[in-house]
Design an enzyme around this catalytic site. Structure first.
Site, mmCIF file in Angstrom:
data_model
loop_
_atom_site.group_PDB
_atom_site.id
_atom_site.type_symbol
_atom_site.label_atom_id
_atom_site.label_comp_id
_atom_site.label_asym_id
_atom_site.label_seq_id
_atom_site.Cartn_x
_atom_site.Cartn_y
_atom_site.Cartn_z
ATOM 1 N N SER A 1 8.192 26.556 -5.921
ATOM 2 C CA SER A 1 7.948 27.343 -4.707
ATOM 3 C C SER A 1 9.287 27.913 -4.239
ATOM 4 O O SER A 1 10.345 27.408 -4.649
ATOM 5 C CB SER A 1 7.374 26.419 -3.621
ATOM 6 O OG SER A 1 7.511 26.987 -2.335
ATOM 7 N N TYR B 1 6.644 18.896 1.741
ATOM 8 C CA TYR B 1 6.429 19.896 0.686
ATOM 9 C C TYR B 1 7.787 20.400 0.169
ATOM 10 O O TYR B 1 8.005 20.519 -1.046
ATOM 11 C CB TYR B 1 5.604 21.042 1.278
ATOM 12 C CG TYR B 1 5.224 22.151 0.329
ATOM 13 C CD1 TYR B 1 4.080 22.056 -0.450
ATOM 14 C CD2 TYR B 1 5.984 23.320 0.243
ATOM 15 C CE1 TYR B 1 3.704 23.085 -1.302
ATOM 16 C CE2 TYR B 1 5.621 24.352 -0.601
ATOM 17 C CZ TYR B 1 4.475 24.242 -1.372
ATOM 18 O OH TYR B 1 4.107 25.264 -2.209
HETATM 19 P P1 NAP Z 1 -5.063 25.836 -3.571
HETATM 20 O O1 NAP Z 1 -5.703 27.168 -3.511
HETATM 21 O O2 NAP Z 1 -5.137 24.919 -2.392
HETATM 22 O O3 NAP Z 1 -5.636 25.070 -4.876
HETATM 23 C C1 NAP Z 1 -5.181 23.767 -5.164
HETATM 24 C C2 NAP Z 1 -5.765 23.305 -6.491
HETATM 25 O O4 NAP Z 1 -5.225 22.002 -6.778
HETATM 26 C C3 NAP Z 1 -7.277 23.141 -6.468
HETATM 27 O O5 NAP Z 1 -7.796 23.448 -7.742
HETATM 28 C C4 NAP Z 1 -7.445 21.635 -6.179
HETATM 29 O O6 NAP Z 1 -8.662 21.087 -6.654
HETATM 30 C C5 NAP Z 1 -6.300 21.078 -6.974
HETATM 31 N N1 NAP Z 1 -5.870 19.744 -6.556
HETATM 32 C C6 NAP Z 1 -5.416 19.337 -5.349
HETATM 33 N N2 NAP Z 1 -5.130 18.033 -5.367
HETATM 34 C C7 NAP Z 1 -5.396 17.601 -6.635
HETATM 35 C C8 NAP Z 1 -5.296 16.349 -7.294
HETATM 36 N N3 NAP Z 1 -4.848 15.266 -6.653
HETATM 37 N N4 NAP Z 1 -5.664 16.267 -8.589
HETATM 38 C C9 NAP Z 1 -6.125 17.353 -9.261
HETATM 39 N N5 NAP Z 1 -6.232 18.571 -8.687
HETATM 40 C C10 NAP Z 1 -5.879 18.683 -7.387
HETATM 41 O O7 NAP Z 1 -3.483 25.940 -3.887
HETATM 42 P P2 NAP Z 1 -2.637 27.216 -4.385
HETATM 43 O O8 NAP Z 1 -2.199 27.976 -3.198
HETATM 44 O O9 NAP Z 1 -3.335 27.903 -5.488
HETATM 45 O O10 NAP Z 1 -1.311 26.474 -4.938
HETATM 46 C C11 NAP Z 1 -1.204 26.075 -6.292
HETATM 47 C C12 NAP Z 1 0.242 25.677 -6.559
HETATM 48 O O11 NAP Z 1 1.109 26.765 -6.262
HETATM 49 C C13 NAP Z 1 0.736 24.497 -5.707
HETATM 50 O O12 NAP Z 1 1.593 23.688 -6.463
HETATM 51 C C14 NAP Z 1 1.495 25.182 -4.605
HETATM 52 O O13 NAP Z 1 2.487 24.356 -4.031
HETATM 53 C C15 NAP Z 1 2.116 26.335 -5.364
HETATM 54 N N6 NAP Z 1 2.523 27.444 -4.505
HETATM 55 C C16 NAP Z 1 1.611 28.128 -3.745
HETATM 56 C C17 NAP Z 1 2.071 29.186 -2.952
HETATM 57 C C18 NAP Z 1 1.134 30.000 -2.109
HETATM 58 O O14 NAP Z 1 1.626 30.861 -1.367
HETATM 59 N N7 NAP Z 1 -0.178 29.790 -2.170
HETATM 60 C C19 NAP Z 1 3.416 29.520 -2.933
HETATM 61 C C20 NAP Z 1 4.300 28.790 -3.706
HETATM 62 C C21 NAP Z 1 3.850 27.757 -4.498
HETATM 63 P P3 NAP Z 1 -10.004 21.035 -5.730
HETATM 64 O O15 NAP Z 1 -10.541 22.433 -5.767
HETATM 65 O O16 NAP Z 1 -10.894 20.050 -6.393
HETATM 66 O O17 NAP Z 1 -9.538 20.614 -4.360
#
Ligand code: NAP
Length: 257
Positions: free
Chosen positions: A148, A161
């Site tokens: 991130s 985080y």
């Molecule tokens: P998201 O939409 O909240 O999706 C999270 C995913 O992780 C879902 O598929 C969820 O499964 C799964 N998950 C959560 N806890 C889990 C566990 N204990 N075991 C297995 N699966 C689990 O998140 P996102 O925004 O796409 O983010 C994905 C990654 O990108 C993260 O590492 C986040 O820190 C990083 N990131 C995001 C952003 C942003 O702006 N969105 C920016 C920088 C980095 P369920 O559907 O079953 O809950």
């Protein structure tokens, strides 16, 4: 083969954690489009199955799914063994699963701290260690950790985080120090502010939204699709001498003050 052989993933098996929705799901599409056989993962079984069916319909090939908790050591061990024996060797691991917790540090409970560190940092160690054992025996493998901008930058209310994502940068380096000589490439992609369910509340906040657009040289939020190319590159032969790097995909946010 799909396009340049440099980026061709035909015949490769890719496990993408947290790919039932959000960024991980789009990364699974990108890896599948490059030819990989993908294994989706998430916690909610119904969401995971509907993601599997949607991707299989879109690419017209088999898509696999394994529901397991990336922060549970026994669950991880059993799932990786099951994937390797029933689907095939994992060539590509994308450690993407992650959660957010927004609260001032003075109010963060020990339980919330532990939960974020477990899912955002320890999980990459647990899944990475298990997958790497088999990759090292085969003499090749790609691991991409999803970090991130909080790997480098801090902001109030997201302390656990920020600590986890900073740790992920050095875990990427530690894995490289120990596993690169066995033929593995371990790198990280650090997304900027990406519009997903995780950030919907921030997109809906007019002040925060204006702050992001002003603070980002590209003057927009990123989309999950913006991350596909960099992750495919780091999963492909195009990056065979790229080791231990963090590639910021952030519209330039981390290069300005
Ligand atoms: P998201 O939409 O909240 O999706 C999270 C995913 O992780 C879902 O598929 C969820 O499964 C799964 N998950 C959560 N806890 C889990 C566990 N204990 N075991 C297995 N699966 C689990 O998140 P996102 O925004 O796409 O983010 C994905 C990654 O990108 C993260 O590492 C986040 O820190 C990083 N990131 C995001 C952003 C942003 O702006 N969105 C920016 C920088 C980095 P369920 O559907 O079953 O809950």
């Amino acid at each position: 083969m799909t396009g340049s052989p440099l980026f061709d993933l035909t015949g490769r098996i890719a496990l993408i954690t947290g790919s039932s929705r959000g960024i991980g799901n789009i990364l699974a599409y990108a890896l599948a489009d490059a030819g990989a056989t993908v294994v989706l993962n998430g916690m909610d079984p119904l969401r995971l199955e509907s993601a599997r069916v949607a991707l299989a319909q879109r690419i017209g090939r088999d898509v696999h799914a394994r529901g397991f908790d990336v922060s549970d050591e026994d669950d991880v061990r059993a799932a990786v063994a099951d994937i390797e024996s029933t689907i095939g060797p994992i060539d590509i691991l994308v450690n993407n699963a992650g959660i957010q917790h927004r609260e001032p540090l003075l109010e963060v409970s020990r339980a919330d701290w532990d939960r974020v560190i477990a899912i955002d940092l320890t999980s990459a160690f647990l899944v990475g260690r298990e997958v790497a054992r088999a990759m090292i025996a085969r003499g090749r493998g790609k691991i991409v950790n999803i970090a991130s901008v909080q790997t480098d930058l801090a902001r109030p209310t997201i302390g656990p985080y920020t600590a986890a994502k900073g740790g992920l940068r050095n875990l990427t380096r530690a894995m490289t120090a120990e596993w690169a000589s066995a033929g593995l490439q371990i790198n990280a992609v650090a997304p900027g502010y990406i519009h997903t369910e995780m950030t919907q509340a921030l997109v809906d906040d007019p002040d925060f939204n204006a702050f992001i657009v002003r603070r980002t040289p590209a003057a927009r939020w990123g989309t999950p699709a913006d991350l596909g190319g960099p992750v495919v590159m780091l999963s492909s032969p195009a990056s065979d001498f790229v080791n231990g790097q963090v590639l910021f995909v952030d519209g330039g946010m981390t290069v300005i003050v």
